[in-house]
Design a protein around this motif. Structure first.
Motif, PDB file in Angstrom:
ATOM      1  N   ASP A 217     -10.664  -7.469   8.030  1.00 16.95           N
ATOM      2  CA  ASP A 217      -9.984  -6.493   7.174  1.00 16.95           C
ATOM      3  C   ASP A 217     -10.080  -6.881   5.698  1.00 16.95           C
ATOM      4  N   GLY A 218      -9.903  -8.182   5.408  1.00 17.53           N
ATOM      5  CA  GLY A 218      -9.937  -8.617   4.014  1.00 17.53           C
ATOM      6  C   GLY A 218     -11.288  -8.372   3.370  1.00 17.53           C
ATOM      7  N   LEU A 219     -12.358  -8.788   4.061  1.00 17.80           N
ATOM      8  CA  LEU A 219     -13.696  -8.590   3.509  1.00 17.80           C
ATOM      9  C   LEU A 219     -14.025  -7.103   3.364  1.00 17.80           C
ATOM     10  N   PHE A 220     -13.660  -6.324   4.367  1.00 13.34           N
ATOM     11  CA  PHE A 220     -13.959  -4.895   4.322  1.00 13.34           C
ATOM     12  C   PHE A 220     -13.241  -4.226   3.158  1.00 13.34           C
ATOM     13  N   MET A 221     -11.983  -4.556   2.936  1.00 14.15           N
ATOM     14  CA  MET A 221     -11.214  -3.909   1.875  1.00 14.15           C
ATOM     15  C   MET A 221     -11.667  -4.351   0.489  1.00 14.15           C
ATOM     16  N   VAL A 222     -12.002  -5.612   0.340  1.00 10.63           N
ATOM     17  CA  VAL A 222     -12.482  -6.075  -0.965  1.00 10.63           C
ATOM     18  C   VAL A 222     -13.791  -5.389  -1.324  1.00 10.63           C
ATOM     19  N   ALA A 223     -14.709  -5.303  -0.361  1.00  6.28           N
ATOM     20  CA  ALA A 223     -16.000  -4.670  -0.625  1.00  6.28           C
ATOM     21  C   ALA A 223     -15.859  -3.167  -0.869  1.00  6.28           C
ATOM     22  N   SER A 224     -15.087  -2.480  -0.033  1.00  5.73           N
ATOM     23  CA  SER A 224     -14.943  -1.028  -0.194  1.00  5.73           C
ATOM     24  C   SER A 224     -14.189  -0.683  -1.471  1.00  5.73           C
TER      25      SER A 224
ATOM     26  N   PRO B 211      -3.459  -4.864   9.418  1.00  2.00           N
ATOM     27  CA  PRO B 211      -4.175  -5.967   8.739  1.00  2.00           C
ATOM     28  C   PRO B 211      -3.265  -7.116   8.332  1.00  2.00           C
ATOM     29  N   HIS B 212      -1.961  -6.826   8.082  1.00  2.00           N
ATOM     30  CA  HIS B 212      -0.967  -7.832   7.733  1.00  2.00           C
ATOM     31  C   HIS B 212      -1.321  -8.564   6.429  1.00  2.00           C
ATOM     32  N   PHE B 213      -1.738  -7.812   5.421  1.00  2.00           N
ATOM     33  CA  PHE B 213      -2.003  -8.423   4.120  1.00  2.00           C
ATOM     34  C   PHE B 213      -0.689  -8.809   3.460  1.00  2.00           C
TER      35      PHE B 213
ATOM     36  N   PHE C 200       0.604   0.456   5.575  1.00  2.00           N
ATOM     37  CA  PHE C 200      -0.401   0.139   6.591  1.00  2.00           C
ATOM     38  C   PHE C 200      -0.946  -1.273   6.396  1.00  2.00           C
ATOM     39  N   PHE C 201      -1.235  -1.625   5.152  1.00  2.00           N
ATOM     40  CA  PHE C 201      -1.873  -2.920   4.891  1.00  2.00           C
ATOM     41  C   PHE C 201      -0.882  -4.074   4.802  1.00  2.00           C
ATOM     42  N   THR C 202       0.367  -3.818   4.467  1.00  2.00           N
ATOM     43  CA  THR C 202       1.314  -4.912   4.207  1.00  2.00           C
ATOM     44  C   THR C 202       2.397  -5.048   5.267  1.00  2.00           C
ATOM     45  N   ASP C 203       2.443  -4.151   6.241  1.00  2.00           N
ATOM     46  CA  ASP C 203       3.447  -4.307   7.302  1.00  2.00           C
ATOM     47  C   ASP C 203       3.236  -5.620   8.053  1.00  2.00           C
ATOM     48  N   THR C 204       4.321  -6.230   8.445  1.00  2.00           N
ATOM     49  CA  THR C 204       4.277  -7.487   9.194  1.00  2.00           C
ATOM     50  C   THR C 204       3.916  -7.219  10.662  1.00  2.00           C
TER      51      THR C 204
END
Length: 359
Positions: free
Chosen positions: A154-161, A86-88, A74-78
């Motif tokens: 997405d980046g801020l939300f995932m880092v905080a959570s 999110p395209h991390f 989910f997070f790393t799919d292009t």
């Protein structure tokens, strides 16, 4: 020893089933059977105080089903694979978020030392599990893309959570380590700690099999293929189940977790403190009654009898010094010598026998 062998065999069986079986359902059934067998072994053959706490932590680990595989896609799919994702980058997802989570665990330790170290086990498990459930539900928010509606990246939300999840997870894990140390009988510290830790690790492994089965049931099977966004439609449901699952064993917290502070002794002081099986269900069913082993302090309080004192008592007539060990101990237990302990009687009669043989 037999439980250690059985736990090791269970791990090998899980590894073998992962390689040979292709059905996720079959793998989950094998894992569930292994977990039930492990729980049954601890319940039958380990002293109840240890078995109850092990059952609670084991169940909590199992109910925290793993959804990490699908989350990674989910997070790393292009954009080609999942246009709305999110395209991390893999580096950001593994390194940055992982580092923040690791550093946040120190915050969890500090919070535990400041606020939770004096709490009772039941209270900290209830509060910690509920707080852990709340922060883990944040994963469902990002899976539903609700954070974008709140204008949170997405980046801020995932880092905080991830940081909050790691901190609260560490806070709830600390009392588990305290209990592990408290549940180790004297002389069996390394063995018992390893057994309890292996049981917890087995629970986490079974949770991963349960998570794989849940994801397959919900139709969440991402492969990294193009346009696989439909595979994540019900990923938020799996995240909610994973977050709320560890709270299910809280229904048994008053039964399985002692109403004690973290500094209290958990093993019954009136039982053998060097045995991990005394009072187990197996011993109760077999009618095995173990008397409490005398402590070292009791041996040190026994009055030592010199050979001269023993000879004097023999010259005065037949008494406890001239009795066999079994007879002297029996008389002490019957109360015929209320001022002399059974240990003292046994030692005096043994000493008298040795002197009699030498003379």
């Amino acid at each position: 020893f037999l439980i250690a062998i059985a736990t090791g065999a269970a791990g090998l069986l899980l590894a073998f089933s992962s390689v040979t079986l292709h059905s996720v359902r079959a793998k989950f059934c094998v894992a569930a059977s292994v977990g039930l067998f492990n729980l049954l072994l601890f319940t039958l053959f380990i002293r109840p105080a240890i078995a109850r706490i092990n059952a609670f932590v084991f169940l909590q680990n199992i109910f925290h089903v793993g959804t990490h595989g699908a989350s990674f896609y989910f997070f790393t799919d292009t954009p080609r694979q999942y246009p709305n994702g999110p395209h991390f980058s893999t580096r950001f997802f593994v390194t940055t978020i992982g580092s923040v989570a690791s550093l946040s665990s120190f915050l969890g330790m500090a919070c535990y030392n400041r606020f939770a170290k004096d709490m009772k086990y039941r209270h900290i498990f209830i509060v910690g599990s509920l707080a852990y459930m709340v922060v883990n539900c944040l994963s469902a928010v990002v899976f539903l893309r609700l954070n974008l509606r709140l204008h949170i990246s997405d980046g801020l939300f995932m880092v905080a959570s991830s940081g909050m999840q790691s901190a609260i997870g560490q806070l709830t894990w600390m009392p588990c380590t305290v209990m592990l140390a408290q549940l180790c009988p004297k002389g069996l510290e390394s063995t018992m700690y390893a057994l309890l830790a292996s049981s917890m690790n087995l629970g986490m492994a079974i949770a991963n099999y349960a998570g794989a089965f849940l994801l397959e049931y919900l139709g969440v099977n991402p492969r990294g293929a193009d346009n696989e966004g439909a595979q994540f439609e019900y990923l938020w449901v799996a995240a909610l189940i994973s977050a709320c699952g560890p709270c299910v064993p809280l229904l048994l917290v008053n039964v399985l977790i002692p109403d004690a502070k973290q500094s209290d002794r958990l093993l019954d002081k009136d039982e053998d403190d060097s045995s991990a099986t005394v009072g187990s269900l197996w011993e109760q069913w077999r009618g095995v009654a173990r008397s409490r082993r005398p402590r070292h302090t009791e041996y040190s309080k026994v009055k030592r009898v010199s050979p001269q004192d023993s000879l004097t008592s023999r010259a005065a007539g037949p008494g406890i010094d001239s009795m066999p060990v079994a007879a002297a101990t029996h008389l002490a237990a019957m109360g015929d010598y209320p001022n002399v302990s059974s240990i003292e009687l046994a030692e005096r009669s043994t000493l008298a026998g040795v002197i009699g043989k030498s003379s």
